[in-house]
Design a protein around this motif. Sequence first.
Motif, PDB file in Angstrom:
ATOM      1  N   MET A 145      83.472  48.269 -76.982  1.00  0.00           N
ATOM      2  CA  MET A 145      84.798  48.538 -76.096  1.00  0.00           C
ATOM      3  C   MET A 145      85.842  47.367 -76.594  1.00  0.00           C
ATOM      4  O   MET A 145      86.958  47.633 -76.428  1.00  0.00           O
ATOM      5  CB  MET A 145      84.420  47.408 -74.750  1.00  0.00           C
ATOM      6  CG  MET A 145      83.344  48.091 -74.030  1.00  0.00           C
ATOM      7  SD  MET A 145      83.491  49.565 -73.213  1.00  0.00           S
ATOM      8  CE  MET A 145      84.870  49.304 -72.054  1.00  0.00           C
ATOM      9  N   PHE A 182      83.555  39.253 -83.392  1.00  0.00           N
ATOM     10  CA  PHE A 182      82.599  38.355 -82.668  1.00  0.00           C
ATOM     11  C   PHE A 182      81.032  39.082 -82.434  1.00  0.00           C
ATOM     12  O   PHE A 182      80.030  38.605 -82.419  1.00  0.00           O
ATOM     13  CB  PHE A 182      83.316  37.828 -81.578  1.00  0.00           C
ATOM     14  CG  PHE A 182      82.301  36.983 -80.616  1.00  0.00           C
ATOM     15  CD1 PHE A 182      82.017  35.865 -81.110  1.00  0.00           C
ATOM     16  CD2 PHE A 182      81.917  37.572 -79.276  1.00  0.00           C
ATOM     17  CE1 PHE A 182      81.079  35.112 -80.032  1.00  0.00           C
ATOM     18  CE2 PHE A 182      81.282  37.011 -78.380  1.00  0.00           C
ATOM     19  CZ  PHE A 182      80.763  35.445 -78.873  1.00  0.00           C
ATOM     20  N   VAL A 200      87.671  40.677 -81.252  1.00  0.00           N
ATOM     21  CA  VAL A 200      86.403  40.686 -80.147  1.00  0.00           C
ATOM     22  C   VAL A 200      85.221  41.702 -80.971  1.00  0.00           C
ATOM     23  O   VAL A 200      84.080  41.082 -80.965  1.00  0.00           O
ATOM     24  CB  VAL A 200      86.618  41.553 -79.058  1.00  0.00           C
ATOM     25  CG1 VAL A 200      85.609  41.758 -78.267  1.00  0.00           C
ATOM     26  CG2 VAL A 200      87.920  40.743 -78.269  1.00  0.00           C
ATOM     27  N   ILE A 215      72.232  43.917 -75.801  1.00  0.00           N
ATOM     28  CA  ILE A 215      72.733  44.818 -75.075  1.00  0.00           C
ATOM     29  C   ILE A 215      74.253  44.423 -74.852  1.00  0.00           C
ATOM     30  O   ILE A 215      75.343  45.245 -75.182  1.00  0.00           O
ATOM     31  CB  ILE A 215      72.171  45.274 -73.746  1.00  0.00           C
ATOM     32  CG1 ILE A 215      70.792  45.675 -74.029  1.00  0.00           C
ATOM     33  CG2 ILE A 215      72.978  46.111 -72.797  1.00  0.00           C
ATOM     34  CD1 ILE A 215      69.878  45.905 -72.706  1.00  0.00           C
ATOM     35  N   ALA A 216      74.457  43.116 -74.335  1.00  0.00           N
ATOM     36  CA  ALA A 216      75.792  42.755 -74.236  1.00  0.00           C
ATOM     37  C   ALA A 216      76.672  42.751 -75.512  1.00  0.00           C
ATOM     38  O   ALA A 216      77.734  43.119 -75.346  1.00  0.00           O
ATOM     39  CB  ALA A 216      75.733  41.154 -73.755  1.00  0.00           C
ATOM     40  N   THR A 266      88.181  45.409 -79.630  1.00  0.00           N
ATOM     41  CA  THR A 266      88.908  45.693 -80.923  1.00  0.00           C
ATOM     42  C   THR A 266      89.108  44.578 -81.724  1.00  0.00           C
ATOM     43  O   THR A 266      89.041  43.396 -80.958  1.00  0.00           O
ATOM     44  CB  THR A 266      90.387  46.467 -80.572  1.00  0.00           C
ATOM     45  OG1 THR A 266      90.805  45.623 -79.644  1.00  0.00           O
ATOM     46  CG2 THR A 266      90.094  47.667 -79.949  1.00  0.00           C
ATOM     47  N   ARG A 295      96.423  56.131 -81.770  1.00  0.00           N
ATOM     48  CA  ARG A 295      96.999  55.105 -82.214  1.00  0.00           C
ATOM     49  C   ARG A 295      96.655  54.930 -83.918  1.00  0.00           C
ATOM     50  O   ARG A 295      95.627  55.349 -84.129  1.00  0.00           O
ATOM     51  CB  ARG A 295      96.549  53.744 -81.284  1.00  0.00           C
ATOM     52  CG  ARG A 295      96.777  53.834 -80.063  1.00  0.00           C
ATOM     53  CD  ARG A 295      97.690  52.683 -79.693  1.00  0.00           C
ATOM     54  NE  ARG A 295      98.110  52.856 -78.381  1.00  0.00           N
ATOM     55  CZ  ARG A 295      97.673  52.262 -77.300  1.00  0.00           C
ATOM     56  NH1 ARG A 295      96.420  51.620 -77.185  1.00  0.00           N
ATOM     57  NH2 ARG A 295      98.104  52.529 -76.022  1.00  0.00           N
ATOM     58  N   LEU A 328      77.497  38.297 -83.625  1.00  0.00           N
ATOM     59  CA  LEU A 328      76.592  38.059 -82.448  1.00  0.00           C
ATOM     60  C   LEU A 328      75.272  38.908 -82.811  1.00  0.00           C
ATOM     61  O   LEU A 328      74.242  38.447 -82.432  1.00  0.00           O
ATOM     62  CB  LEU A 328      77.051  38.259 -81.261  1.00  0.00           C
ATOM     63  CG  LEU A 328      76.513  37.546 -80.057  1.00  0.00           C
ATOM     64  CD1 LEU A 328      76.208  36.214 -80.044  1.00  0.00           C
ATOM     65  CD2 LEU A 328      77.168  37.949 -78.631  1.00  0.00           C
ATOM     66  N   PRO A 358      87.167  34.417 -84.394  1.00  0.00           N
ATOM     67  CA  PRO A 358      85.846  34.529 -83.323  1.00  0.00           C
ATOM     68  C   PRO A 358      84.583  34.794 -83.813  1.00  0.00           C
ATOM     69  O   PRO A 358      83.858  34.558 -83.496  1.00  0.00           O
ATOM     70  CB  PRO A 358      86.602  35.774 -82.561  1.00  0.00           C
ATOM     71  CG  PRO A 358      87.818  35.740 -82.879  1.00  0.00           C
ATOM     72  CD  PRO A 358      88.054  35.481 -84.301  1.00  0.00           C
ATOM     73  N   THR A 377      70.551  40.100 -74.425  1.00  0.00           N
ATOM     74  CA  THR A 377      71.653  39.596 -75.263  1.00  0.00           C
ATOM     75  C   THR A 377      72.388  40.631 -76.206  1.00  0.00           C
ATOM     76  O   THR A 377      73.648  40.708 -76.142  1.00  0.00           O
ATOM     77  CB  THR A 377      71.497  38.322 -76.033  1.00  0.00           C
ATOM     78  OG1 THR A 377      70.722  37.489 -75.138  1.00  0.00           O
ATOM     79  CG2 THR A 377      72.915  37.581 -76.128  1.00  0.00           C
ATOM     80  N   LEU A 419     100.098  47.730 -84.624  1.00  0.00           N
ATOM     81  CA  LEU A 419      99.345  48.927 -83.857  1.00  0.00           C
ATOM     82  C   LEU A 419     100.638  50.023 -83.739  1.00  0.00           C
ATOM     83  O   LEU A 419     101.588  49.425 -82.924  1.00  0.00           O
ATOM     84  CB  LEU A 419      98.565  48.130 -82.769  1.00  0.00           C
ATOM     85  CG  LEU A 419      97.818  49.482 -82.099  1.00  0.00           C
ATOM     86  CD1 LEU A 419      96.742  49.857 -82.893  1.00  0.00           C
ATOM     87  CD2 LEU A 419      96.955  48.794 -80.758  1.00  0.00           C
ATOM     88  N   ILE A 439      78.028  46.327 -76.256  1.00  0.00           N
ATOM     89  CA  ILE A 439      78.848  46.662 -75.463  1.00  0.00           C
ATOM     90  C   ILE A 439      80.091  45.976 -75.978  1.00  0.00           C
ATOM     91  O   ILE A 439      81.180  46.615 -75.842  1.00  0.00           O
ATOM     92  CB  ILE A 439      78.573  46.367 -73.848  1.00  0.00           C
ATOM     93  CG1 ILE A 439      77.724  47.315 -73.556  1.00  0.00           C
ATOM     94  CG2 ILE A 439      79.711  46.638 -73.140  1.00  0.00           C
ATOM     95  CD1 ILE A 439      76.785  47.006 -72.291  1.00  0.00           C
ATOM     96  N   LEU A 440      79.909  44.671 -76.266  1.00  0.00           N
ATOM     97  CA  LEU A 440      81.352  44.099 -76.868  1.00  0.00           C
ATOM     98  C   LEU A 440      81.990  44.851 -77.868  1.00  0.00           C
ATOM     99  O   LEU A 440      83.033  45.087 -78.167  1.00  0.00           O
ATOM    100  CB  LEU A 440      80.825  42.503 -77.147  1.00  0.00           C
ATOM    101  CG  LEU A 440      81.012  41.604 -76.348  1.00  0.00           C
ATOM    102  CD1 LEU A 440      80.785  40.231 -77.253  1.00  0.00           C
ATOM    103  CD2 LEU A 440      82.773  41.363 -75.962  1.00  0.00           C
TER     104      LEU A 440
END
Lengths: 618, 308
Positions: free
Chosen positions: A573, A581, A578, A565-566, A575, A260, A585, A508, A563, A135, A569-570
Amino acid sequence: MLNRYPLWKNLLILLVLVVAGIYAAPNLFPEDYAVQISGSRAVHQVDENVMSNAVRALESDGITFKSSELENGAGMLRFSDGDTQLRARATLARALGENFVVAMNLAPTTPDWLTAIGAGPMKLGLDLRGGVHFLMEVDTVQAVSQRLEVYASDIRTTLREQRIRYRSVDLDESSGQLAARFADQESRDQALSRLRRDYSEFTFESTQVDDAFFLYVTLNEQTVREIEDYAIQQNLTTLRNRVNELGVAEPLVQRQGRNRIVVQLPGVQDAAAAKRVIGQTANLEFRLEATSDASRAATEVFEFRNDPNRRGTLERDIIITGSSVANANATFDENGMPQVSITLDARGGQMMSRVTRNAIQRRMAVVFVEHKTRTVIERVDGESVERRIPYTEKHLISLATIQSVLGNSFRITGLDSPRESSELALLLRAGALAAPIYFVEERTIGPSLGAANIEMGITSVKIGFALVLIFMILFYRAFGLIANIALTLNLVLMIAVMSLMSATLTLPGIAGIVLTVGMAVDANVLIFERIKEELRRGTPVQSAIHSGFSQAFSTILDANVTTFIAAIILFAMGTGPVKGFAVTLSVGIVTSMFAALVITRALVNLAYGGRKVQKLWL
Amino acid sequence: MIQFKRDFNFMGARKFAAAFSILLILISLGSLAINGLKFGLDFTGGSLVEVTYGNPVELEDVRASLRAEGYADAVVQTFGAANDILIRLGEAHDPQLGNTILSILQASTDDTVTLRRNEFVGSQVGEELREQGGLGLLVALAMVMLYLAFRFQFKFSVGAVLALAHDVILVLGFFSIFQIDFDLTVLAAALAVIGYSLNDTIVVYDRIRENFRILRVEEPIEVLNTSLNQTLSRTIVTSLTTMLVLVVLAMFGGEMIYGFSIALLVGVVVGTYSSIYVAGNILLMLKVSREDLIPPPPKEDIEVEEVP
C-alpha cells in the motif's frame, strides 16, 4: 546426540555468514565526492581529449583531485571533500562549455574484486543524500481528446473523399464524443456504413434533433486505455530525455500507479531549474495556412510566439500533432544556413504526405500549444478548497512554404540565426509530449539535511544497539552474550540482503533497522525463558535446552508470520519512505528468525552440546 | 539473577481493566471526532519549507517578514533546534515558493539562511494517501484475522483483532489529543504497531492454547492467569528492549522520525497492556474452553451418492 549439530550444518551456517559478510562489506567503504562528465548529446562523446582538458582546467585553478576515470563515454573525477567538488564543478562547467554536462555525484569506492562478484553498497534514498523528488500526473483525459481531434480531421477527410455531405464534425469535450451533423438521413446512413467499415475502434449512435441528423462517435474502452498507456509511455520517454539533459548522475523516472510518474534527481539542489526543464508541458499542431477564400468557420487566427503583432490565419484541420514528431534537430543546410530537421513517425509521415501532396507552394504552420494551470482558492462551505484550472495557450512558432511533398523527414528552412533554429528545435522536441503533465508533489532535501539525517540515524542505531547488548548481558549473562553475537550477525545479514537486493536505504528504513534490533531480541528471549522454565521444573540441562528451542519454535513462527503479513501490506500500500520501512522490516523478520533459530542454536550447541553441564549460567 | 514474581492474579482485575480500556477508547474516539488528527503535509497537501539560520532566531521576526511579503497564512515553527525553522503554507503559491521564501528571509536578516527542505504535495495526492492508509489498516487487520482463525481458532482471532483495534485506536487517540503531526511515517508506525502488538498477543495466546491442552484445570480463568504469569518475564524483557531502542530513536533520530518513534513507543506500551488484558479478557467473554482447542473427531463420510 542431543544439542549437537552435524559438521555439515555448522559449515553451512559458516558459509552463509561469510557470504553475508562479503556482500555487506561494500557499505564500509565511504563514497567519494565525484564529478561526472557526459556529453549533452550523442554527438559529443567524452574522450581522452576532453578528460585532459578537464584535468588541465582543474590544475590551472589549483584544484587537486584523487583520480580520473573514463568509462562508457563518461568521465569521472574524484575529490577528497564536498567543497573541492563544488569548486571543481564550477571550473569544469566553464572549461568544457555547453556540449558537456558536468554533474555532481557520490561515487562508490567498492574494490574491484567485490564489484566483480556483484557486491555493492546500499543506495541512499533522497532523504539521506539530498535531492529533488517530483510526482507528476499525466492528464490522460486530455490525451484522449487530443486523439479525438485528430480522428475528427480524419473523418472529415474521409467524408469529403467519399463525397458524403456533412454539416460539421466536432469534438464534444464534456462527453468525450465526436458529433457529426448531417442535413439529411441518407448522408448520415451513408457516413455510418462507411465509417463502420473504416474504424473498428468506434461505437456509433444515431439521433435526430428537429431537422438535424447526428451521428455520435465514441471510442471503445480498450482504445481509450491504449491511448492512456501510450500517453504515459511517451511522457516517460520524454521525461527521461529531459532528465538526461539535466545531467544528473542516477536519476529515477518511473511510472507510479495508473497515471502518475515519479522523478527523483539525487544531488540536484536547484528544484526550480530542474522543474523548468522537465516540467514544460507542450504540444504541437501542424496545420495548413488558410486560403484567402476559406470560410471563417473553418479558420482560426493565431499570434506568433516571439512577435505578438504578427498573426497567421490557419485551417482548423490538424495534419499531425506533436505526438507524431520523433525528433527535431537544429542543423545547417548546404549553404551554411540554419535549419531544423524534423523526423516523423510512420503514421505522421503518411498523413503529412497525403496533405502536402495537394498543397505545394502553400504555407504550413507549426502551432505550439502550452498547457498551463492556474491555482485558485475557492471558499466552499466555509472551507478553502484549492482548484486547478487548466488552460491552453496556442502560438505560432513557424510558418513556412511547402516546397515539395513532405514525408517522414523534412526540414524547416529560412530561419534567421542558429539561435532561432536551436530554439525552434527545442520547442519541437518539447512539444513531442503526448499529454500534459502536472506536478502533484514536489520535495527538495538539502544536502546538509541529508547528511544530518544519516548521522542521526547511524547514531541511534549505534546507541540503541549498544543498550540492547548491555541489557541482554545483564539479564541472561552467558546466554545474553550468545544472543548478542547472534544479534550482531543478524545486523550483518540484514545489511547483506539489503545490499544484494540493492534496496534503497531511507530514514524510515534506518528506523526499521533499529526497530528490528529491538524485536530480534524477542525470539532469543522466548527461547531463553523456555529453557529457564524447564530448568525450574528440574529438567536436566541438555534436555532443557533442547525442549526450550523446540517449544519456542511455533510461537516464534506464528508471531513472525503475522508481523510479516503486516509488513507486506505496508509494502503493497505504501509509497516512497513507507515502502523503505516495509522492506527493512520484512528483511529483518526473516534474518532475525534465522539468527535466533539457527545461529543462536548453533552457538549454544557449540558451547554446551554433548558435554556434561551441571548448571547453566542463564 | 533477576526474577519476577510469578503468581499475579491478572484476570482478577479484568472488570476494572475492561472499564479502563473502554474509557480510554471512548476518550480516543471522542478526541478523534472532535479534534481530529493533525494531518501532516503528506495527507493534507500544501507547501512546506525548512530553512536553517546560522544563529537562533525569533519566530516572531520570521513571521513578520513573511507577513510583510504577503504570506500572512504561513505557519512558522521551530523544527528540532532554535535555528531550524519550518514554514508551512496551505497551498501551492507557485513552483518557486522555496526560493522565494528563502530570498525573503535572507533579505530580512544579516544571518545566513540555507534551504534544507522544500516540499509541495497536491491536495489530491494527500486525499488518496488518507484513503489508502485507512484501507491498508483494514486489510492488515483482515489478513491477520484470517491467519489466526486458521492457526488457532475463531475466538482467538476475534480476541487478537479486537486487541489490535484497541491499540490502533489508542495510538491514533494519543496523536489526536496531543495534536502531534500525523504524517506518512506515523502511519507506517501505526501499521508497525499492529505487527508488534500482534507479536505480543500471539505469544500469550500460544501459551494459553498449550496450557488448555496440558493443564488439568477446568477454569479458563486459571489457565489464563497461569499463561500470563509464565510469559510475564518475556513480555517485560521484550517490551523493555524495544522501548529502549525507541527512546533512543526519539532522542537521537532527529525531528523527521520523532513522530514515528513516539507512535511506536505509545504502541508498545498499549500493545503490552492489551495483550495481557484486552486479548485475555475477550477470550473469557467469548467463553473460551478446552473444547475449542481440541480438534473435533473427524467426520464420517456420510455422503451417499444418489443413483437415480
